[in-house]
Design a protein around this motif. Structure first.
Motif, PDB file in Angstrom:
ATOM      1  N   GLN A 190       0.829  -1.195   0.000  1.00 51.32           N
ATOM      2  CA  GLN A 190       0.000   0.000   0.000  1.00 51.32           C
ATOM      3  C   GLN A 190       0.872   1.257   0.000  1.00 51.32           C
ATOM      4  OE1 GLN A 190      -2.247  -1.004   3.520  1.00 51.32           O
ATOM      5  NE2 GLN A 190      -4.121  -1.351   2.334  1.00 51.32           N
ATOM      6  N   VAL A 191       1.911   1.209   0.815  1.00 54.80           N
ATOM      7  CA  VAL A 191       2.826   2.353   0.873  1.00 54.80           C
ATOM      8  C   VAL A 191       3.509   2.529  -0.473  1.00 54.80           C
ATOM      9  CG1 VAL A 191       4.938   3.232   1.934  1.00 54.80           C
ATOM     10  CG2 VAL A 191       3.164   2.197   3.360  1.00 54.80           C
ATOM     11  N   SER A 192       3.926   1.442  -1.087  1.00 54.86           N
ATOM     12  CA  SER A 192       4.595   1.501  -2.379  1.00 54.86           C
ATOM     13  C   SER A 192       3.649   2.081  -3.435  1.00 54.86           C
ATOM     14  CB  SER A 192       5.069   0.116  -2.784  1.00 54.86           C
ATOM     15  OG  SER A 192       5.689   0.156  -4.033  1.00 54.86           O
ATOM     16  N   THR A 193       2.387   1.677  -3.419  1.00 54.60           N
ATOM     17  CA  THR A 193       1.403   2.189  -4.365  1.00 54.60           C
ATOM     18  C   THR A 193       1.201   3.685  -4.159  1.00 54.60           C
ATOM     19  OG1 THR A 193       0.274   0.064  -4.503  1.00 54.60           O
ATOM     20  CG2 THR A 193      -0.994   1.993  -5.142  1.00 54.60           C
ATOM     21  N   GLN A 194       1.087   4.095  -2.903  1.00 58.88           N
ATOM     22  CA  GLN A 194       0.921   5.511  -2.599  1.00 58.88           C
ATOM     23  C   GLN A 194       2.132   6.314  -3.060  1.00 58.88           C
ATOM     24  OE1 GLN A 194       0.208   5.556   1.603  1.00 58.88           O
ATOM     25  NE2 GLN A 194      -1.998   5.184   1.397  1.00 58.88           N
ATOM     26  N   THR A 195       3.302   5.763  -2.829  1.00 57.57           N
ATOM     27  CA  THR A 195       4.529   6.448  -3.230  1.00 57.57           C
ATOM     28  C   THR A 195       4.583   6.605  -4.742  1.00 57.57           C
ATOM     29  OG1 THR A 195       5.680   5.570  -1.294  1.00 57.57           O
ATOM     30  CG2 THR A 195       7.053   6.370  -3.099  1.00 57.57           C
ATOM     31  N   ARG A 196       4.222   5.545  -5.464  1.00 58.01           N
ATOM     32  CA  ARG A 196       4.205   5.630  -6.932  1.00 58.01           C
ATOM     33  C   ARG A 196       3.179   6.654  -7.412  1.00 58.01           C
ATOM     34  NH1 ARG A 196       4.995   0.070  -6.561  1.00 58.01           N
ATOM     35  NH2 ARG A 196       2.791  -0.371  -6.878  1.00 58.01           N
ATOM     36  N   GLN A 197       2.035   6.700  -6.762  1.00 57.64           N
ATOM     37  CA  GLN A 197       1.004   7.668  -7.146  1.00 57.64           C
ATOM     38  C   GLN A 197       1.500   9.098  -6.910  1.00 57.64           C
ATOM     39  OE1 GLN A 197      -2.300   6.358  -4.747  1.00 57.64           O
ATOM     40  NE2 GLN A 197      -3.053   4.932  -6.303  1.00 57.64           N
ATOM     41  N   ARG A 198       2.131   9.320  -5.779  1.00 57.23           N
ATOM     42  CA  ARG A 198       2.656  10.654  -5.482  1.00 57.23           C
ATOM     43  C   ARG A 198       3.754  11.021  -6.464  1.00 57.23           C
ATOM     44  NH1 ARG A 198       4.832  10.936  -0.007  1.00 57.23           N
ATOM     45  NH2 ARG A 198       5.219  13.093  -0.523  1.00 57.23           N
ATOM     46  N   LEU A 199       4.604  10.062  -6.791  1.00 52.15           N
ATOM     47  CA  LEU A 199       5.671  10.307  -7.753  1.00 52.15           C
ATOM     48  C   LEU A 199       5.069  10.677  -9.112  1.00 52.15           C
ATOM     49  CD1 LEU A 199       8.641  10.353  -8.549  1.00 52.15           C
ATOM     50  CD2 LEU A 199       8.487   7.897  -8.970  1.00 52.15           C
ATOM     51  N   ALA A 200       4.044   9.960  -9.531  1.00 53.86           N
ATOM     52  CA  ALA A 200       3.397  10.248 -10.813  1.00 53.86           C
ATOM     53  C   ALA A 200       2.776  11.641 -10.791  1.00 53.86           C
ATOM     54  CB  ALA A 200       2.337   9.190 -11.121  1.00 53.86           C
ATOM     55  N   GLN A 201       2.161  12.022  -9.677  1.00 52.79           N
ATOM     56  CA  GLN A 201       1.576  13.359  -9.557  1.00 52.79           C
ATOM     57  C   GLN A 201       2.660  14.420  -9.637  1.00 52.79           C
ATOM     58  OE1 GLN A 201      -0.459  13.033  -5.816  1.00 52.79           O
ATOM     59  NE2 GLN A 201      -2.348  12.229  -6.729  1.00 52.79           N
ATOM     60  N   HIS A 202       3.759  14.191  -8.956  1.00 53.01           N
ATOM     61  CA  HIS A 202       4.857  15.162  -8.965  1.00 53.01           C
ATOM     62  C   HIS A 202       5.476  15.270 -10.357  1.00 53.01           C
ATOM     63  CE1 HIS A 202       5.621  15.203  -4.336  1.00 53.01           C
ATOM     64  NE2 HIS A 202       4.361  15.380  -4.649  1.00 53.01           N
ATOM     65  N   GLN A 203       5.604  14.145 -11.041  1.00 58.80           N
ATOM     66  CA  GLN A 203       6.152  14.170 -12.391  1.00 58.80           C
ATOM     67  C   GLN A 203       5.217  14.926 -13.336  1.00 58.80           C
ATOM     68  OE1 GLN A 203       6.748   9.945 -12.939  1.00 58.80           O
ATOM     69  NE2 GLN A 203       8.936  10.097 -12.508  1.00 58.80           N
ATOM     70  N   ALA A 204       3.912  14.741 -13.167  1.00 61.63           N
ATOM     71  CA  ALA A 204       2.946  15.464 -13.990  1.00 61.63           C
ATOM     72  C   ALA A 204       3.026  16.962 -13.710  1.00 61.63           C
ATOM     73  CB  ALA A 204       1.533  14.943 -13.727  1.00 61.63           C
ATOM     74  N   GLU A 205       3.190  17.318 -12.446  1.00 62.09           N
ATOM     75  CA  GLU A 205       3.319  18.736 -12.086  1.00 62.09           C
ATOM     76  C   GLU A 205       4.597  19.334 -12.682  1.00 62.09           C
ATOM     77  OE1 GLU A 205       2.342  22.377  -9.971  1.00 62.09           O
ATOM     78  OE2 GLU A 205       1.222  20.688 -10.769  1.00 62.09           O
TER      79      GLU A 205
END
Length: 86
Positions: free
Chosen positions: A23-38
């Protein structure tokens, strides 16, 4: 402007409150994807601003040239001797 680039103090590197590592890994990947999009959006914004700035600079150079040409014409008119009328 979004503050997505700001440091988030929530610790997602370690499981908390019953979260699994997955779950933590999924959240981290989601945050990373959001940051990359930003980051991509901000890079596009910068590119747009640079392009707009370049076009504005070119317009100013054209206007400066037109002013210089008009000034030369005005100077030439002032340099001619006055025409005498009878």
């Amino acid at each position: 402007m979004s503050a997505a680039w700001a440091v988030d103090s929530s610790p997602l590197s370690h499981p908390v409150d019953g979260q699994t590592s997955a779950q933590v890994s999924t959240q981290t990947r989601q945050r990373l994807a959001q940051h990359q999009a930003e980051v991509k959006r901000l890079e596009q914004d910068v590119a747009t601003q640079e392009s707009d700035s370049k076009r504005a600079s070119e317009r100013l150079q054209q206007q400066d040239q037109a002013i210089a040409d008009l000034q030369k014409q005005l100077d030439a008119l002032h340099a001619k001797p006055p025409v005498k009328q009878h």
